[in-house]
Write a protein that holds these residues in place. Sequence first.
Motif, PDB file in Angstrom:
ATOM      1  N   ARG A   1     -32.197  82.064   8.101  1.00  0.00           N
ATOM      2  CA  ARG A   1     -32.462  82.177   9.536  1.00  0.00           C
ATOM      3  C   ARG A   1     -32.871  83.597   9.900  1.00  0.00           C
ATOM      4  NH1 ARG A   1     -27.691  79.541  10.103  1.00  0.00           N
ATOM      5  NH2 ARG A   1     -26.738  81.308  11.166  1.00  0.00           N
TER       6      ARG A   1
ATOM      7  N   ASP B   1     -36.345  84.680  11.693  1.00  0.00           N
ATOM      8  CA  ASP B   1     -36.183  85.149  13.060  1.00  0.00           C
ATOM      9  C   ASP B   1     -37.397  85.975  13.477  1.00  0.00           C
ATOM     10  OD1 ASP B   1     -35.020  85.512  15.455  1.00  0.00           O
ATOM     11  OD2 ASP B   1     -33.496  86.936  14.791  1.00  0.00           O
TER      12      ASP B   1
ATOM     13  N   GLY C   1     -38.524  79.850  16.635  1.00  0.00           N
ATOM     14  CA  GLY C   1     -37.145  80.025  16.189  1.00  0.00           C
ATOM     15  C   GLY C   1     -36.293  78.842  16.609  1.00  0.00           C
TER      16      GLY C   1
ATOM     17  N   ASP D   1     -24.639  78.799  17.077  1.00  0.00           N
ATOM     18  CA  ASP D   1     -24.795  80.230  17.323  1.00  0.00           C
ATOM     19  C   ASP D   1     -23.909  80.700  18.474  1.00  0.00           C
ATOM     20  OD1 ASP D   1     -26.945  80.581  15.383  1.00  0.00           O
ATOM     21  OD2 ASP D   1     -28.172  79.424  16.783  1.00  0.00           O
TER      22      ASP D   1
ATOM     23  N   THR E   1     -29.102  86.143  16.052  1.00  0.00           N
ATOM     24  CA  THR E   1     -30.547  85.974  16.121  1.00  0.00           C
ATOM     25  C   THR E   1     -31.063  86.583  17.415  1.00  0.00           C
ATOM     26  OG1 THR E   1     -30.447  83.843  17.259  1.00  0.00           O
ATOM     27  CG2 THR E   1     -30.365  83.804  14.841  1.00  0.00           C
TER      28      THR E   1
END
Length: 303
Positions: free
Chosen positions: A75, A79, A86, A137, A272
Amino acid sequence: FSYLLSIDEHRNFTRAAEALNVSQSALSQKVRQLEDELGAQLFDRSGRMVQLTDAGIVYLEYLRRAHNHLLTAQRALNDVQDLSRGKLRIAFTPTFTEYLVAPVIQQFHERYPGIIIELTEMSLDAVETALGDDKVDLAFGFDEVFSHDVEVEALFPERLTLVIGRSHPLITRRHPVTPAQLAETPLALLTTSFVSRFHIDSYFQSCGIKPSIALQANSISAVLKIVSHGKIATILPGTIELEHRDLQYISLDPPFPMRTVALLSRKGAYRTVASTAFAEQIRGMLEHGCLSPLRTLTGRDQE
Protein backbone atom coordinates in the motif's frame (compact mmCIF):
# COMPACT_ATOMS: atom_id res chain seq x y z
CA PHE A 1 1.82 -17.35 2.60
CA SER A 2 -1.43 -18.00 0.77
CA TYR A 3 -1.12 -21.82 0.89
CA LEU A 4 -0.70 -22.03 4.65
CA LEU A 5 -3.26 -19.34 5.40
CA SER A 6 -5.84 -21.03 3.19
CA ILE A 7 -5.34 -24.42 4.86
CA ASP A 8 -5.66 -22.81 8.28
CA GLU A 9 -8.86 -21.05 7.20
CA HIS A 10 -10.57 -24.08 5.63
CA ARG A 11 -9.01 -26.80 7.84
CA ASN A 12 -9.20 -29.08 4.81
CA PHE A 13 -6.65 -29.59 2.02
CA THR A 14 -9.29 -30.18 -0.65
CA ARG A 15 -11.27 -27.00 0.08
CA ALA A 16 -8.06 -25.00 0.49
CA ALA A 17 -6.83 -26.22 -2.90
CA GLU A 18 -10.14 -25.31 -4.53
CA ALA A 19 -10.00 -21.83 -3.02
CA LEU A 20 -6.45 -21.40 -4.33
CA ASN A 21 -7.32 -22.92 -7.72
CA VAL A 22 -4.53 -25.49 -7.47
CA SER A 23 -4.56 -29.27 -7.24
CA GLN A 24 -4.66 -30.93 -3.85
CA SER A 25 -1.54 -32.94 -4.65
CA ALA A 26 0.40 -29.77 -5.52
CA LEU A 27 -0.74 -28.14 -2.30
CA SER A 28 0.17 -31.16 -0.18
CA GLN A 29 3.58 -31.39 -1.84
CA LYS A 30 4.34 -27.72 -1.15
CA VAL A 31 3.41 -28.10 2.52
CA ARG A 32 5.54 -31.24 2.92
CA GLN A 33 8.50 -29.49 1.32
CA LEU A 34 8.13 -26.58 3.71
CA GLU A 35 7.81 -28.90 6.72
CA ASP A 36 10.97 -30.73 5.61
CA GLU A 37 12.83 -27.42 5.31
CA LEU A 38 11.65 -26.28 8.74
CA GLY A 39 12.20 -29.66 10.36
CA ALA A 40 8.76 -29.46 11.99
CA GLN A 41 5.24 -30.65 11.24
CA LEU A 42 2.84 -27.71 10.81
CA PHE A 43 -0.47 -29.54 10.37
CA ASP A 44 -2.01 -32.58 12.04
CA ARG A 45 -3.76 -34.49 9.24
CA SER A 46 -4.89 -37.48 11.35
CA GLY A 47 -8.42 -36.28 12.12
CA ARG A 48 -11.41 -35.38 9.98
CA MET A 49 -10.32 -31.76 10.09
CA VAL A 50 -6.78 -30.53 9.60
CA GLN A 51 -5.44 -28.92 12.79
CA LEU A 52 -2.41 -26.78 13.46
CA THR A 53 0.31 -28.39 15.55
CA ASP A 54 2.05 -26.42 18.28
CA ALA A 55 4.79 -25.61 15.79
CA GLY A 56 2.17 -24.62 13.23
CA ILE A 57 0.46 -22.22 15.64
CA VAL A 58 3.75 -20.42 16.33
CA TYR A 59 4.79 -20.36 12.67
CA LEU A 60 1.41 -19.09 11.44
CA GLU A 61 1.39 -16.33 14.04
CA TYR A 62 4.62 -14.88 12.64
CA LEU A 63 3.51 -15.62 9.11
CA ARG A 64 0.41 -13.49 9.54
CA ARG A 65 2.48 -10.64 10.93
CA ALA A 66 4.83 -10.83 7.97
CA HIS A 67 1.86 -10.99 5.60
CA ASN A 68 0.35 -7.85 7.15
CA HIS A 69 3.68 -6.03 6.91
CA LEU A 70 3.93 -7.04 3.25
CA LEU A 71 0.45 -5.70 2.51
CA THR A 72 1.33 -2.48 4.30
CA ALA A 73 4.47 -2.15 2.20
CA GLN A 74 2.48 -2.70 -0.99
CA ARG A 75 0.00 0.00 0.00
CA ALA A 76 2.87 2.37 0.78
CA LEU A 77 4.35 1.78 -2.68
CA ASN A 78 0.97 2.34 -4.31
CA ASP A 79 0.23 5.45 -2.31
CA VAL A 80 0.05 8.45 -4.63
CA GLN A 81 0.89 11.83 -3.14
CA ASP A 82 -1.59 13.80 -5.25
CA LEU A 83 -4.50 11.52 -4.20
CA SER A 84 -5.40 10.83 -7.83
CA ARG A 85 -5.82 7.16 -6.95
CA GLY A 86 -5.60 4.89 -3.95
CA LYS A 87 -7.78 3.12 -1.41
CA LEU A 88 -9.23 4.15 1.94
CA ARG A 89 -10.67 1.60 4.39
CA ILE A 90 -13.12 3.04 6.92
CA ALA A 91 -14.96 1.18 9.68
CA PHE A 92 -17.74 2.56 11.85
CA THR A 93 -20.14 1.45 14.56
CA PRO A 94 -23.82 1.33 13.48
CA THR A 95 -25.28 4.55 14.92
CA PHE A 96 -22.94 6.67 12.80
CA THR A 97 -24.70 5.58 9.61
CA GLU A 98 -27.62 7.83 10.55
CA TYR A 99 -25.86 11.17 10.55
CA LEU A 100 -22.07 11.08 10.19
CA VAL A 101 -20.85 8.69 7.50
CA ALA A 102 -22.79 9.98 4.48
CA PRO A 103 -21.79 13.68 4.59
CA VAL A 104 -18.15 12.87 5.33
CA ILE A 105 -17.87 10.31 2.54
CA GLN A 106 -19.74 12.47 0.05
CA GLN A 107 -17.46 15.45 0.57
CA PHE A 108 -14.31 13.32 0.48
CA HIS A 109 -15.39 11.63 -2.77
CA GLU A 110 -16.14 14.99 -4.38
CA ARG A 111 -12.64 16.19 -3.55
CA TYR A 112 -10.81 12.94 -4.35
CA PRO A 113 -12.90 10.92 -6.84
CA GLY A 114 -9.97 8.63 -7.68
CA ILE A 115 -9.81 7.18 -4.16
CA ILE A 116 -11.75 3.94 -3.73
CA ILE A 117 -13.51 3.99 -0.36
CA GLU A 118 -14.23 0.70 1.41
CA LEU A 119 -16.84 1.08 4.17
CA THR A 120 -17.51 -1.58 6.82
CA GLU A 121 -20.06 -1.42 9.63
CA MET A 122 -19.06 -3.40 12.72
CA SER A 123 -19.19 -3.47 16.50
CA LEU A 124 -16.69 -1.48 18.58
CA ASP A 125 -14.89 -4.68 19.62
CA ALA A 126 -14.62 -5.73 15.98
CA VAL A 127 -13.31 -2.25 15.10
CA GLU A 128 -10.45 -2.60 17.58
CA THR A 129 -9.59 -6.04 16.21
CA ALA A 130 -9.72 -4.82 12.61
CA LEU A 131 -7.40 -1.91 13.41
CA GLY A 132 -4.97 -4.23 15.20
CA ASP A 133 -4.98 -6.66 12.24
CA ASP A 134 -4.49 -3.80 9.76
CA LYS A 135 -7.85 -4.51 8.10
CA VAL A 136 -8.96 -0.86 8.21
CA ASP A 137 -7.14 2.48 8.12
CA LEU A 138 -9.49 4.59 10.25
CA ALA A 139 -12.67 4.05 12.23
CA PHE A 140 -15.44 6.04 13.84
CA GLY A 141 -16.02 4.84 17.39
CA PHE A 142 -15.74 6.06 20.95
CA ASP A 143 -12.82 6.96 23.15
CA GLU A 144 -13.58 4.04 25.50
CA VAL A 145 -11.28 1.52 23.84
CA PHE A 146 -9.58 -1.43 25.50
CA SER A 147 -6.63 -1.98 23.18
CA HIS A 148 -3.44 -0.07 23.90
CA ASP A 149 -2.61 -0.35 20.19
CA VAL A 150 -5.49 1.94 19.20
CA GLU A 151 -4.87 5.67 18.89
CA VAL A 152 -7.82 7.88 19.83
CA GLU A 153 -8.60 11.37 18.52
CA ALA A 154 -11.62 12.96 20.23
CA LEU A 155 -14.10 14.52 17.79
CA PHE A 156 -17.28 15.64 19.57
CA PRO A 157 -19.47 14.78 22.59
CA GLU A 158 -22.51 12.54 22.36
CA ARG A 159 -25.29 11.72 24.80
CA LEU A 160 -28.09 9.17 24.57
CA THR A 161 -31.53 10.73 24.88
CA LEU A 162 -35.22 9.97 24.47
CA VAL A 163 -36.40 10.26 20.85
CA ILE A 164 -40.08 10.49 19.86
CA GLY A 165 -42.26 11.17 16.84
CA ARG A 166 -44.47 14.23 16.45
CA SER A 167 -47.62 12.29 17.39
CA HIS A 168 -46.21 10.99 20.67
CA PRO A 169 -48.02 11.96 23.92
CA LEU A 170 -44.79 13.49 25.30
CA ILE A 171 -44.52 15.96 22.41
CA THR A 172 -45.89 18.84 24.50
CA ARG A 173 -43.75 18.13 27.55
CA ARG A 174 -41.63 21.07 28.70
CA HIS A 175 -39.67 19.37 31.50
CA PRO A 176 -37.19 16.46 31.46
CA VAL A 177 -38.64 12.97 31.73
CA THR A 178 -37.99 11.27 35.08
CA PRO A 179 -37.10 7.56 35.48
CA ALA A 180 -40.62 6.78 36.73
CA GLN A 181 -42.15 8.38 33.64
CA LEU A 182 -39.63 6.67 31.38
CA ALA A 183 -40.59 3.29 32.87
CA GLU A 184 -44.18 3.86 31.68
CA THR A 185 -43.14 4.85 28.15
CA PRO A 186 -43.25 2.05 25.52
CA LEU A 187 -39.81 1.78 23.94
CA ALA A 188 -38.34 0.43 20.73
CA LEU A 189 -34.73 -0.42 21.54
CA LEU A 190 -31.73 -1.73 19.67
CA THR A 191 -30.74 -5.30 20.49
CA THR A 192 -27.99 -6.16 22.96
CA SER A 193 -25.52 -6.56 20.06
CA PHE A 194 -25.22 -2.74 20.01
CA VAL A 195 -22.85 -1.04 22.44
CA SER A 196 -25.49 1.67 23.02
CA ARG A 197 -27.85 -0.95 24.43
CA PHE A 198 -25.32 -1.76 27.15
CA HIS A 199 -25.35 1.89 28.26
CA ILE A 200 -29.14 2.00 28.08
CA ASP A 201 -29.54 -1.10 30.26
CA SER A 202 -26.97 0.29 32.71
CA TYR A 203 -29.02 3.49 32.96
CA PHE A 204 -32.20 1.55 33.71
CA GLN A 205 -30.39 -0.43 36.40
CA SER A 206 -28.85 2.65 38.00
CA CYS A 207 -32.29 4.32 38.13
CA GLY A 208 -33.89 1.18 39.55
CA ILE A 209 -36.57 0.92 36.86
CA LYS A 210 -37.92 -1.83 34.64
CA PRO A 211 -38.49 -0.38 31.17
CA SER A 212 -41.53 -1.05 29.02
CA ILE A 213 -39.85 -2.56 25.98
CA ALA A 214 -42.40 -2.87 23.18
CA LEU A 215 -39.94 -4.21 20.61
CA GLN A 216 -36.26 -4.75 19.88
CA ALA A 217 -34.55 -4.50 16.50
CA ASN A 218 -31.07 -4.85 15.06
CA SER A 219 -31.73 -2.04 12.58
CA ILE A 220 -31.47 1.62 13.57
CA SER A 221 -33.36 2.74 10.46
CA ALA A 222 -36.23 0.39 11.34
CA VAL A 223 -36.41 1.76 14.89
CA LEU A 224 -36.43 5.35 13.61
CA LYS A 225 -39.18 4.56 11.10
CA ILE A 226 -41.36 2.99 13.80
CA VAL A 227 -40.81 5.90 16.18
CA SER A 228 -41.53 8.54 13.54
CA HIS A 229 -44.92 7.00 12.67
CA GLY A 230 -46.23 5.90 16.05
CA LYS A 231 -46.47 6.43 19.78
CA ILE A 232 -43.43 4.34 20.67
CA ALA A 233 -40.27 6.13 21.78
CA THR A 234 -36.64 5.08 21.57
CA ILE A 235 -33.29 5.99 23.10
CA LEU A 236 -30.57 7.01 20.66
CA PRO A 237 -27.74 9.55 20.44
CA GLY A 238 -29.07 13.11 20.38
CA THR A 239 -26.58 13.83 17.60
CA ILE A 240 -28.81 12.06 15.06
CA GLU A 241 -30.84 15.29 15.07
CA LEU A 242 -28.34 16.50 12.46
CA GLU A 243 -30.08 14.27 9.90
CA HIS A 244 -33.43 13.52 11.58
CA ARG A 245 -35.01 16.87 12.38
CA ASP A 246 -38.48 15.39 11.89
CA LEU A 247 -38.14 13.73 15.30
CA GLN A 248 -38.22 15.27 18.77
CA TYR A 249 -35.47 14.90 21.37
CA ILE A 250 -36.61 14.85 25.00
CA SER A 251 -34.28 15.48 27.93
CA LEU A 252 -34.02 12.95 30.74
CA ASP A 253 -33.44 13.64 34.43
CA PRO A 254 -30.94 12.32 35.30
CA PRO A 255 -29.34 12.49 31.85
CA PHE A 256 -27.22 9.74 30.35
CA PRO A 257 -23.47 10.14 30.89
CA MET A 258 -21.65 11.97 28.12
CA ARG A 259 -19.64 9.93 25.65
CA THR A 260 -16.94 11.10 23.25
CA VAL A 261 -17.05 10.16 19.59
CA ALA A 262 -13.54 9.55 18.32
CA LEU A 263 -11.55 8.83 15.21
CA LEU A 264 -9.62 5.62 15.80
CA SER A 265 -6.45 4.36 14.16
CA ARG A 266 -3.68 1.88 14.90
CA LYS A 267 -0.68 3.24 16.76
CA GLY A 268 2.48 3.17 14.72
CA ALA A 269 0.67 2.14 11.54
CA TYR A 270 1.64 3.51 8.17
CA ARG A 271 -0.61 6.47 7.41
CA THR A 272 -1.59 6.69 3.77
CA VAL A 273 -1.99 10.09 2.20
CA ALA A 274 -5.68 9.30 1.76
CA SER A 275 -6.22 8.51 5.46
CA THR A 276 -4.35 11.69 6.46
CA ALA A 277 -6.50 13.76 4.11
CA PHE A 278 -9.65 12.09 5.43
CA ALA A 279 -8.77 12.93 9.04
CA GLU A 280 -7.97 16.54 8.09
CA GLN A 281 -11.29 16.84 6.28
CA ILE A 282 -13.25 15.65 9.32
CA ARG A 283 -11.50 18.21 11.52
CA GLY A 284 -12.40 20.94 9.04
CA MET A 285 -16.04 19.85 8.78
CA LEU A 286 -16.35 19.88 12.57
CA GLU A 287 -14.60 23.22 12.93
CA HIS A 288 -16.40 25.28 10.29
CA GLY A 289 -18.33 22.91 8.01
CA CYS A 290 -21.65 21.10 7.95
CA LEU A 291 -20.70 18.94 10.95
CA SER A 292 -20.02 21.90 13.27
CA PRO A 293 -23.50 21.61 14.92
CA LEU A 294 -22.41 18.25 16.36
CA ARG A 295 -20.29 20.08 18.91
CA THR A 296 -23.34 21.88 20.33
CA LEU A 297 -26.27 19.47 19.81
CA THR A 298 -25.52 17.36 22.88
CA GLY A 299 -25.20 20.25 25.27
CA ARG A 300 -28.36 21.88 23.96
CA ASP A 301 -30.61 18.82 24.28
CA GLN A 302 -29.98 18.63 28.02
CA GLU A 303 -30.52 22.29 28.87
